[in-house]
Write a protein that holds these residues in place. Structure first.
Motif, mmCIF file in Angstrom:
data_model
loop_
_atom_site.group_PDB
_atom_site.id
_atom_site.type_symbol
_atom_site.label_atom_id
_atom_site.label_comp_id
_atom_site.label_asym_id
_atom_site.label_seq_id
_atom_site.Cartn_x
_atom_site.Cartn_y
_atom_site.Cartn_z
ATOM 1 N N ALA A 148 47.459 42.336 30.243
ATOM 2 C CA ALA A 148 46.289 43.131 29.869
ATOM 3 C C ALA A 148 46.688 44.322 29.017
ATOM 4 N N ARG A 172 38.296 39.545 35.716
ATOM 5 C CA ARG A 172 38.707 39.184 34.359
ATOM 6 C C ARG A 172 37.618 38.384 33.666
ATOM 7 N N SER A 213 47.337 32.361 33.510
ATOM 8 C CA SER A 213 45.968 32.792 33.704
ATOM 9 C C SER A 213 45.285 31.907 34.729
ATOM 10 N N GLU A 264 41.230 42.679 33.677
ATOM 11 C CA GLU A 264 42.427 41.920 34.013
ATOM 12 C C GLU A 264 43.485 42.809 34.672
#
Length: 186
Positions: A94, A35, A104, A170
């Motif tokens: 995503a 990511r 996150s 992601e």
């Protein structure tokens, strides 16, 4: 001070366990790293994972004599379920195209949650070590150092691979976390 053959054998065994536990941290690192992470996030997550990989076995050793088989299964299943949840959240996040989420791995709460979830298997290892006469501080130190270093390597590899994958990084990372979580559950 020289080590005897059984002591060398014990160190080798602990090293192999540390590497096995560190593979989960490595896989998590690759999944999160695709990511895109900053170097300070690499240091933060790897340090926290190393800390949890030290504390969880020590906690496991403390309670290992009483609740060994029950807690081991619960810890592994909880860690697997949590990783599946976090991976699923990353995939959905995503696909929606949202920029940042509370879950996150780049937020302080996310770093703690990811680090805790991947370190739950260290609790199980501690439970098992509590049944043997392994040196708890040596074992926990090895687990922490190896886990932290392997996570850093995974994060850096994932960050490098993430530039090839682009905007789907992601989602790919989420799928990796789901697969890692399923490995715990199955």
């Amino acid at each position: 001070m020289e080590l005897s053959l059984p002591q060398w054998g014990q160190l080798f065994t602990l090293l192999m366990i540390a590497i096995a536990l560190g593979m989960d941290a490595f896989s998590l690192g690759v999944g999160v790293g695709v990511r895109g992470v900053l170097m300070r996030q690499v240091f933060a997550m790897s340090g926290i994972i190393g800390f949890f990989h030290i504390m969880m076995p020590l906690l496991g050793i403390l309670i290992g004599h009483v609740l060994s088989s029950l807690v081991e299964n619960i810890a592994v299943m909880a860690g697997g379920g949590l990783l599946c949840f976090l991976g699923g959240h990353m995939v959905v996040h995503a696909l929606k195209g949202e920029n940042e989420s509370i879950l996150s791995a780049t937020t302080p709460g996310g770093i703690l949650l990811f680090s805790f979830s991947v370190s739950l298997d260290s609790l199980s290892a501690g439970l098992s070590l509590g049944l043997f006469e392994a040196d708890a501080l040596v074992a926990a130190s090895m687990f922490g150092i190896i886990g932290g270093l392997m996570n850093a390597a995974g994060l850096l590899l994932g960050r490098h691979v993430g530039t090839w994958i682009g905007e789907y990084g992601e989602a790919v990372g989420g799928i990796i976390l789901i697969l890692l979580g399923l490995r715990f559950l199955l």
